[in-house]
Motif scaffolding. Structure first.
Motif, short mmCIF file in Angstrom:
data_model
loop_
_atom_site.label_atom_id
_atom_site.label_comp_id
_atom_site.label_asym_id
_atom_site.label_seq_id
_atom_site.Cartn_x
_atom_site.Cartn_y
_atom_site.Cartn_z
N MET A 42 0.84 -1.20 0.00
CA MET A 42 0.00 0.00 0.00
C MET A 42 0.88 1.25 0.00
SD MET A 42 -2.98 -0.77 2.78
CE MET A 42 -3.10 -2.45 3.39
N GLY A 43 1.94 1.22 0.80
CA GLY A 43 2.83 2.36 0.87
C GLY A 43 3.56 2.61 -0.44
N LEU A 44 3.91 1.55 -1.14
CA LEU A 44 4.55 1.69 -2.45
C LEU A 44 3.63 2.44 -3.40
CD1 LEU A 44 6.87 0.93 -4.41
CD2 LEU A 44 5.60 -1.18 -4.91
N VAL A 45 2.35 2.06 -3.41
CA VAL A 45 1.39 2.72 -4.29
C VAL A 45 1.11 4.14 -3.80
CG1 VAL A 45 -1.01 2.67 -5.08
CG2 VAL A 45 0.35 0.56 -5.05
N GLY A 46 0.96 4.31 -2.48
CA GLY A 46 0.74 5.65 -1.94
C GLY A 46 1.88 6.58 -2.28
N GLN A 280 0.73 1.13 12.05
CA GLN A 280 -0.64 1.56 11.75
C GLN A 280 -0.67 2.96 11.16
OE1 GLN A 280 -3.06 -0.42 11.72
NE2 GLN A 280 -4.89 0.85 11.57
N LEU A 281 0.22 3.83 11.62
CA LEU A 281 0.33 5.16 11.02
C LEU A 281 0.63 5.05 9.53
CD1 LEU A 281 0.76 8.29 10.93
CD2 LEU A 281 3.16 7.81 11.45
N LEU A 282 1.63 4.26 9.17
CA LEU A 282 2.00 4.13 7.76
C LEU A 282 0.86 3.55 6.94
CD1 LEU A 282 5.68 2.84 8.13
CD2 LEU A 282 4.87 5.19 7.75
N LYS A 283 0.14 2.61 7.53
CA LYS A 283 -1.01 2.02 6.84
C LYS A 283 -2.08 3.07 6.60
CE LYS A 283 -4.18 -1.91 7.23
NZ LYS A 283 -4.55 -3.08 8.07
N MET A 284 -2.37 3.88 7.62
CA MET A 284 -3.42 4.89 7.48
C MET A 284 -3.00 5.99 6.51
SD MET A 284 -5.78 3.53 9.13
CE MET A 284 -6.91 4.85 8.71
N ILE A 285 -1.72 6.33 6.51
CA ILE A 285 -1.23 7.31 5.54
C ILE A 285 -1.42 6.79 4.12
CG2 ILE A 285 0.89 8.34 4.61
CD1 ILE A 285 -0.07 9.91 6.96
N ALA A 286 -0.99 5.57 3.88
CA ALA A 286 -1.10 5.00 2.54
C ALA A 286 -2.55 4.90 2.09
CB ALA A 286 -0.44 3.62 2.50
N ALA A 311 7.31 10.16 10.78
CA ALA A 311 6.81 11.15 9.82
C ALA A 311 7.64 11.14 8.54
CB ALA A 311 6.81 12.54 10.45
N GLN A 312 8.95 10.90 8.68
CA GLN A 312 9.79 10.77 7.49
C GLN A 312 9.35 9.58 6.64
OE1 GLN A 312 13.54 10.69 9.76
NE2 GLN A 312 14.24 12.40 8.50
N LEU A 313 9.08 8.47 7.29
CA LEU A 313 8.59 7.30 6.55
C LEU A 313 7.24 7.58 5.91
CD1 LEU A 313 9.53 4.35 8.95
CD2 LEU A 313 10.48 4.82 6.69
N LEU A 315 6.27 10.20 4.59
CA LEU A 315 6.48 10.90 3.32
C LEU A 315 6.77 9.93 2.19
CD1 LEU A 315 8.64 13.96 4.47
CD2 LEU A 315 6.21 13.96 3.83
N GLN A 316 7.21 8.73 2.52
CA GLN A 316 7.44 7.70 1.50
C GLN A 316 6.18 6.87 1.23
OE1 GLN A 316 10.56 7.80 0.15
NE2 GLN A 316 10.94 9.47 1.60
N TYR A 317 5.21 6.96 2.13
CA TYR A 317 4.00 6.15 2.04
C TYR A 317 2.79 6.91 1.51
CZ TYR A 317 5.77 1.88 4.21
OH TYR A 317 6.44 0.70 4.48
N GLY A 318 2.98 8.17 1.11
CA GLY A 318 1.88 8.90 0.50
C GLY A 318 1.65 10.30 1.02
N ALA A 319 2.24 10.66 2.15
CA ALA A 319 2.09 12.03 2.65
C ALA A 319 2.94 12.98 1.81
CB ALA A 319 2.49 12.11 4.12
#
Length: 360
Positions: A42-46, A280-286, A311-313, A315-319
């Motif tokens: 999901m993060g890759l796509v985000g 879970q943060l990265l999942k919700m961001i993506a 937060a840096q991560l 930015l890689q997951y869609g933010a």
């Protein structure tokens, strides 16, 4: 393994491929994303969606949070900040104190925005807010006024025996320029009945936001997850935000952030013992990027409850936005969070460590 092969082997590959092709997921597909453990995919796509839209740039705002009062009669179980009106440590800032804090923040940090939020204080009339906003816009014209949650607007309307739209109009005339998304939590009343039973309903949050958008006040939208909500509740939250945005285009940013239980009544009652954590943060961001891409302009990485590294991560997951410096923050700090303010230099450095360009 190529991206195409990863998507073909994934149980959510069809949703993710459709997202890359420009189709927004349906509610049942959003539920599938939320139930899936394929956070990295999901993060890759985000990340791809965000880079298509923003390239290698990430933004932030140099701001302070002005918590003007901690007096509140709403008693939300997730809040460690509020105090009853007669508490020894309750406070309300005077106009002079607000000006002093603004002056110090301008001189020391050259802030560009003030985020004004507090409790639901029934002792404050609308003139208190009008005087504060007018003073800020007059004496600090380069500082934007971003303030008051929908529930604070509702409290002012009750005090004034007025409509929320009239309150918003008067506040805009006095200097309010945009509205934060606080008070949404999860836009499902069965959830609100548990975590904030005295607060405004989900429909009222949507209604007041629509009123703000209609009179030309842009806003942010938020989602506080990681407490008593379930998958369908989060789906319903996204659906409500999407429907309003399709109607008004008034939301300028979406901010998903996890509930921090320390020092709250929900933790004391054993309802929620621990925060949701970084994965879970990265999942919700993506998922937020996948659900809202092209609809709400910006997605914030939410460093406040998860720290700079997460937060840096994000930015890689869609933010695409790091948030604000949040100098003077008091609400989350009451939970014992490790850091609740940053300088612009620290944020710029953090963004550039991710090989992105920081835009203030």
């Amino acid at each position: 393994m190529s991206r195409t092969e990863q998507l073909q082997k994934s149980d959510i590959g069809d949703i993710l491929q459709n997202s890359l092709d420009g189709r927004r997921p349906e509610p049942d597909e959003c539920a599938r994303l939320l139930e899936s453990g394929e956070v990295h995919l999901m993060g890759l796509v985000g990340g791809i969606l965000a880079e298509r839209r923003f390239g290698k740039k990430a933004t932030f705002v140099n701001n302070i949070i002005l918590n003007y009062t901690n007096v509140c009669i709403t008693d939300c179980k997730f809040c460690a900040f509020y105090r009853p009106p007669d508490a020894d440590d309750s406070y309300t800032l005077s106009l002079e104190q607000i000006e002093s804090r603004m002056s110090a923040a301008w001189d020391m940090f050259h802030i560009r925005q003030v985020l004004i939020q507090g409790g639901h204080n029934p002792a404050l009339s609308i003139e208190y807010y009008e005087d504060a906003f007018a003073m800020i816009r007059t004496k600090f014209p380069k500082v934007g006024v971003h303030g008051l949650s929908t529930s604070e607007i509702d409290m002012i309307a009750k005090v004034e025996k007025s409509s929320t739209k009239e309150v918003l109009s008067r506040l805009k005339d006095s200097g309010l320029q945009s509205v934060p998304g606080a008070g949404a939590e999860i836009l499902v009343d069965s959830v609100k009945d548990v975590i904030s039973p005295k607060k405004i309903s989900s429909n009222d949050w949507i209604r007041i936001m629509e009123e703000a958008h209609t009179i030309g006040l842009p806003a942010s939208a938020t989602m506080m997850y990681g407490h008593v909500e379930n998958t369908q509740d989060i789906v319903n939250h996204f659906t409500s935000i999407i429907r309003l945005q399709e109607k008004t285009r008034g939301f300028m940013a979406f901010i998903p952030w996890n509930f921090e239980p320390n020092n709250t009544l929900m933790q004391k009652e054993g309802v929620v013992e621990y925060g949701a954590g970084g994965v879970q943060l990265l999942k919700m961001i993506a998922i937020s990027r996948i659900m809202l891409d092209g609809l709400i302009p910006h997605l914030q990485s939410s460093w406040l409850t998860n720290g700079v590294g997460m937060a840096q991560l994000a930015l890689q997951y869609g933010a695409d936005d790091f948030g604000g410096t949040l100098i003077g923050e008091e609400v989350v700090s009451c939970t014992g969070a490790r850091s609740t303010e940053l300088t612009d230099d620290i944020i710029t450095g953090a963004i550039r460590q991710t090989r992105l360009d920081a835009i203030l």
